[in-house]
Design a protein around this motif. Structure first.
Motif, PDB file in Angstrom:
ATOM      1  N   ARG A 296       3.833  -0.010  18.523  1.00  0.00           N
ATOM      2  CA  ARG A 296       2.739   0.948  18.736  1.00  0.00           C
ATOM      3  C   ARG A 296       2.783   2.123  17.768  1.00  0.00           C
ATOM      4  O   ARG A 296       1.827   2.891  17.687  1.00  0.00           O
ATOM      5  N   GLY A 297       3.894   2.290  17.059  1.00  0.00           N
ATOM      6  CA  GLY A 297       4.058   3.493  16.256  1.00  0.00           C
ATOM      7  C   GLY A 297       4.207   4.717  17.131  1.00  0.00           C
ATOM      8  O   GLY A 297       3.735   5.810  16.802  1.00  0.00           O
ATOM      9  N   ALA A 298       4.868   4.547  18.278  1.00  0.00           N
ATOM     10  CA  ALA A 298       4.980   5.607  19.282  1.00  0.00           C
ATOM     11  C   ALA A 298       6.225   6.459  19.052  1.00  0.00           C
ATOM     12  O   ALA A 298       7.108   6.118  18.258  1.00  0.00           O
ATOM     13  N   THR A 299       6.282   7.579  19.768  1.00  0.00           N
ATOM     14  CA  THR A 299       7.499   8.387  19.854  1.00  0.00           C
ATOM     15  C   THR A 299       8.216   7.977  21.124  1.00  0.00           C
ATOM     16  O   THR A 299       7.641   8.025  22.207  1.00  0.00           O
ATOM     17  N   LEU A 300       9.462   7.538  20.997  1.00  0.00           N
ATOM     18  CA  LEU A 300      10.241   7.056  22.137  1.00  0.00           C
ATOM     19  C   LEU A 300      11.330   8.058  22.479  1.00  0.00           C
ATOM     20  O   LEU A 300      12.103   8.477  21.615  1.00  0.00           O
ATOM     21  N   LEU A 301      11.410   8.446  23.765  1.00  0.00           N
ATOM     22  CA  LEU A 301      12.425   9.368  24.255  1.00  0.00           C
ATOM     23  C   LEU A 301      13.474   8.596  25.042  1.00  0.00           C
ATOM     24  O   LEU A 301      13.143   7.914  26.015  1.00  0.00           O
ATOM     25  N   VAL A 302      14.726   8.706  24.622  1.00  0.00           N
ATOM     26  CA  VAL A 302      15.821   8.018  25.312  1.00  0.00           C
ATOM     27  C   VAL A 302      16.915   9.036  25.618  1.00  0.00           C
ATOM     28  O   VAL A 302      17.536   9.586  24.709  1.00  0.00           O
ATOM     29  N   ASP A 303      17.140   9.282  26.894  1.00  0.00           N
ATOM     30  CA  ASP A 303      18.160  10.238  27.317  1.00  0.00           C
ATOM     31  C   ASP A 303      19.483   9.507  27.505  1.00  0.00           C
ATOM     32  O   ASP A 303      19.527   8.417  28.080  1.00  0.00           O
ATOM     33  N   GLU A 304      20.572  10.106  27.000  1.00  0.00           N
ATOM     34  CA  GLU A 304      21.912   9.520  27.106  1.00  0.00           C
ATOM     35  C   GLU A 304      21.893   8.064  26.650  1.00  0.00           C
ATOM     36  O   GLU A 304      22.170   7.141  27.409  1.00  0.00           O
ATOM     37  N   ILE A 305      21.610   7.879  25.393  1.00  0.00           N
ATOM     38  CA  ILE A 305      21.402   6.542  24.840  1.00  0.00           C
ATOM     39  C   ILE A 305      22.640   5.663  24.968  1.00  0.00           C
ATOM     40  O   ILE A 305      22.555   4.439  24.987  1.00  0.00           O
ATOM     41  N   GLU A 306      23.817   6.288  25.082  1.00  0.00           N
ATOM     42  CA  GLU A 306      25.055   5.505  25.137  1.00  0.00           C
ATOM     43  C   GLU A 306      25.377   4.996  26.532  1.00  0.00           C
ATOM     44  O   GLU A 306      26.319   4.219  26.700  1.00  0.00           O
ATOM     45  N   LEU A 307      24.613   5.418  27.549  1.00  0.00           N
ATOM     46  CA  LEU A 307      24.952   5.081  28.927  1.00  0.00           C
ATOM     47  C   LEU A 307      24.932   3.571  29.134  1.00  0.00           C
ATOM     48  O   LEU A 307      23.945   2.901  28.840  1.00  0.00           O
ATOM     49  N   HIS A 308      26.022   3.019  29.633  1.00  0.00           N
ATOM     50  CA  HIS A 308      26.209   1.603  29.976  1.00  0.00           C
ATOM     51  C   HIS A 308      26.439   0.686  28.768  1.00  0.00           C
ATOM     52  O   HIS A 308      26.791  -0.475  28.962  1.00  0.00           O
ATOM     53  N   ILE A 309      26.194   1.162  27.546  1.00  0.00           N
ATOM     54  CA  ILE A 309      26.304   0.237  26.419  1.00  0.00           C
ATOM     55  C   ILE A 309      27.387   0.691  25.440  1.00  0.00           C
ATOM     56  O   ILE A 309      27.759   1.863  25.379  1.00  0.00           O
ATOM     57  N   ASN A 310      27.861  -0.262  24.674  1.00  0.00           N
ATOM     58  CA  ASN A 310      28.864  -0.033  23.655  1.00  0.00           C
ATOM     59  C   ASN A 310      28.331   0.903  22.573  1.00  0.00           C
ATOM     60  O   ASN A 310      27.148   0.884  22.245  1.00  0.00           O
ATOM     61  N   LYS A 311      29.224   1.723  22.022  1.00  0.00           N
ATOM     62  CA  LYS A 311      28.816   2.680  20.998  1.00  0.00           C
ATOM     63  C   LYS A 311      28.175   1.990  19.794  1.00  0.00           C
ATOM     64  O   LYS A 311      27.194   2.490  19.235  1.00  0.00           O
ATOM     65  N   GLN A 312      28.693   0.833  19.406  1.00  0.00           N
ATOM     66  CA  GLN A 312      28.147   0.140  18.243  1.00  0.00           C
ATOM     67  C   GLN A 312      26.744  -0.389  18.528  1.00  0.00           C
ATOM     68  O   GLN A 312      25.883  -0.400  17.641  1.00  0.00           O
ATOM     69  N   ILE A 313      26.499  -0.832  19.771  1.00  0.00           N
ATOM     70  CA  ILE A 313      25.157  -1.286  20.133  1.00  0.00           C
ATOM     71  C   ILE A 313      24.177  -0.121  20.021  1.00  0.00           C
ATOM     72  O   ILE A 313      23.070  -0.270  19.496  1.00  0.00           O
ATOM     73  N   ALA A 314      24.580   1.059  20.512  1.00  0.00           N
ATOM     74  CA  ALA A 314      23.724   2.244  20.387  1.00  0.00           C
ATOM     75  C   ALA A 314      23.430   2.529  18.922  1.00  0.00           C
ATOM     76  O   ALA A 314      22.291   2.801  18.539  1.00  0.00           O
ATOM     77  N   ARG A 315      24.464   2.435  18.083  1.00  0.00           N
ATOM     78  CA  ARG A 315      24.290   2.672  16.644  1.00  0.00           C
ATOM     79  C   ARG A 315      23.302   1.676  16.045  1.00  0.00           C
ATOM     80  O   ARG A 315      22.399   2.046  15.295  1.00  0.00           O
ATOM     81  N   ASP A 316      23.482   0.413  16.383  1.00  0.00           N
ATOM     82  CA  ASP A 316      22.627  -0.631  15.810  1.00  0.00           C
ATOM     83  C   ASP A 316      21.179  -0.465  16.252  1.00  0.00           C
ATOM     84  O   ASP A 316      20.252  -0.632  15.453  1.00  0.00           O
TER      85      ASP A 316
END
Length: 407
Positions: A296-316
């Motif tokens: 959509r070309g939208a602005t996406l807001l993600v709070d605490e992006i690392e919650l529940h997932i591996n740090k590398q997944i967040a990075r990727d």
């Protein structure tokens, strides 16, 4: 497309007066950094990625809610009580002032000054708009070294600070410019920006996962979770598919693991999630939101992006927004994190904000504080060189003393 670029806020009980949050670039665009920004129009470029770092209770979620709420109020004709503003607005003395900045890809620039007033009822609190002034002008070219792809001939050159400077005598006034017919239609908790907008103006979406930060709510694809995603998150899964009725509601799910003949069935996604790890569920959910925003070309807001997932997944996942072969529609990711190491992946100092709290929360853009690059961003935070970015050592000692006294 018209997008919310940022806002400045006064009178909020959490934030210092004059707190400014913006996705507009501040640093000069170079050949090395140009791939990390989207050119919205002749004068404005916006970051593809914006990170917010701060210790607990500094206001990261509230900041995102205000951004989402203002976008829905101005661009999608929502009343205040239909937006995130209803939760996010908390005043020092029953009033809040907001300066919102918007811009379009057809070179329009807007500033909206809105005065919000808190109304106390017997058992509830609501908000109305008491004053609103809307400034509008055409964008003008900013400099000859910003790598814009348009005809520069005869273009007027302005500085970045001048782009949102308006003629103080020319504006649309909520209390004076509305016709009697419009006054009867516009409610006290509606913005009048809808009157200024053209009917054919395309509005930029702001999508948010803030409300599901603390609960692992699964988001699902139309018919199946991409096998490539499953292989990335959990190679033991062979497939995860869905069936929907005519209304689009899921009526069944099927999950199969490799090296197993059993197929796990459920009438909805929740019934099969007990067989999946929390990280896999969060990964599927985040990826779904990322794909929707990128399309959509939208602005996406993600709070605490690392919650529940591996740090590398967040990075990727964050890296998807900086990849010019994927982010082709001008999408922006705004995320908050406690993983300060993620800040080391940012290539521009204007991609990073720091929230720290004294009496009020103070929001600082890293580009306003740091002009050196001999240290990693994470080292600035870990060493508390900016103040208020790491837990207090003395408070830790006090906490330990209180524990010792009970032993």
């Amino acid at each position: 497309m018209i997008k919310l670029i940022g806002f400045e806020i006064f009178g909020h009980s959490l934030f210092k007066d004059g707190t400014l949050f913006s996705i507009r670039t501040e640093n000069k665009n170079t050949q090395q950094s140009i791939s990390r920004v989207n050119h919205l129009n002749q004068s404005l470029s916006i970051n593809k990625i914006v990170g917010i770092v701060g210790i607990n209770a500094t206001g990261k979620s509230t900041l995102m809610r205000i951004f989402k709420g203002l976008n829905d109020l101005y661009l999608f004709d929502r009343s205040i009580d239909q937006t995130e503003l209803n939760k996010a607005l908390r005043s020092k003395n029953n009033s809040i002032q907001v300066k919102a900045f918007l811009a379009s890809d057809d070179n329009k620039i807007f500033k909206i000054n809105t005065d919000f007033k808190e109304i106390h009822n017997e058992d509830s609190v609501s908000w109305i708009i008491t004053d609103e002034k809307i400034f509008k002008k055409k964008a003008k070219y900013i400099s000859k070294n910003e790598y814009f792809s348009f005809d520069e001939k005869n273009a007027e050159c302005l500085s970045k600070n001048e782009q949102f400077s308006f003629d103080k005598k020319k504006y649309f006034d909520r209390n004076k410019s509305l016709s009697e017919q419009s006054k009867s239609v516009i409610k006290p908790n509606d913005s009048v920006f809808r009157i200024v907008l053209d009917d054919n103006d395309k509005r930029g979406f702001v999508l948010s996962t803030v409300e599901i930060t603390d609960v692992n709510v699964p988001r699902t694809f139309s018919d199946q979770t991409p096998r490539e995603l499953l292989k990335y998150l959990d190679p033991s899964i062979e497939y995860l598919t869905y069936k929907r009725n005519k209304e689009g509601k899921i009526i069944s799910c099927s999950l199969k693991f490799k090296n197993s003949d059993e197929i796990i069935h459920g009438s909805n996604f929740n019934e099969v999630t007990s067989y999946l790890s929390s990280g896999t569920i969060k990964g599927i959910t985040l990826f779904f939101e990322f794909v929707v925003a990128l399309r959509r070309g939208a602005t996406l807001l993600v709070d605490e992006i690392e919650l529940h997932i591996n740090k590398q997944i967040a990075r990727d996942f964050i890296g998807l927004f900086s990849d010019p072969t994927i982010n082709k529609n001008g999408a922006t990711l705004i995320y908050s994190t406690h993983y300060i190491e993620l800040t080391d992946d940012l290539r521009r100092n204007d991609e990073e904000y720091i929230l720290k709290r004294n009496t009020y929360s103070e929001l600082t853009r890293l580009s306003d504080k740091i002009d050196r690059n001999d240290l990693k961003n994470s080292e600035f935070f870990q060493n508390n060189m900016l103040g208020g970015t790491a837990p207090s050592y003395s408070r830790l000692q006090n906490l330990k003393d209180s524990i010792r006294s009970t032993m």
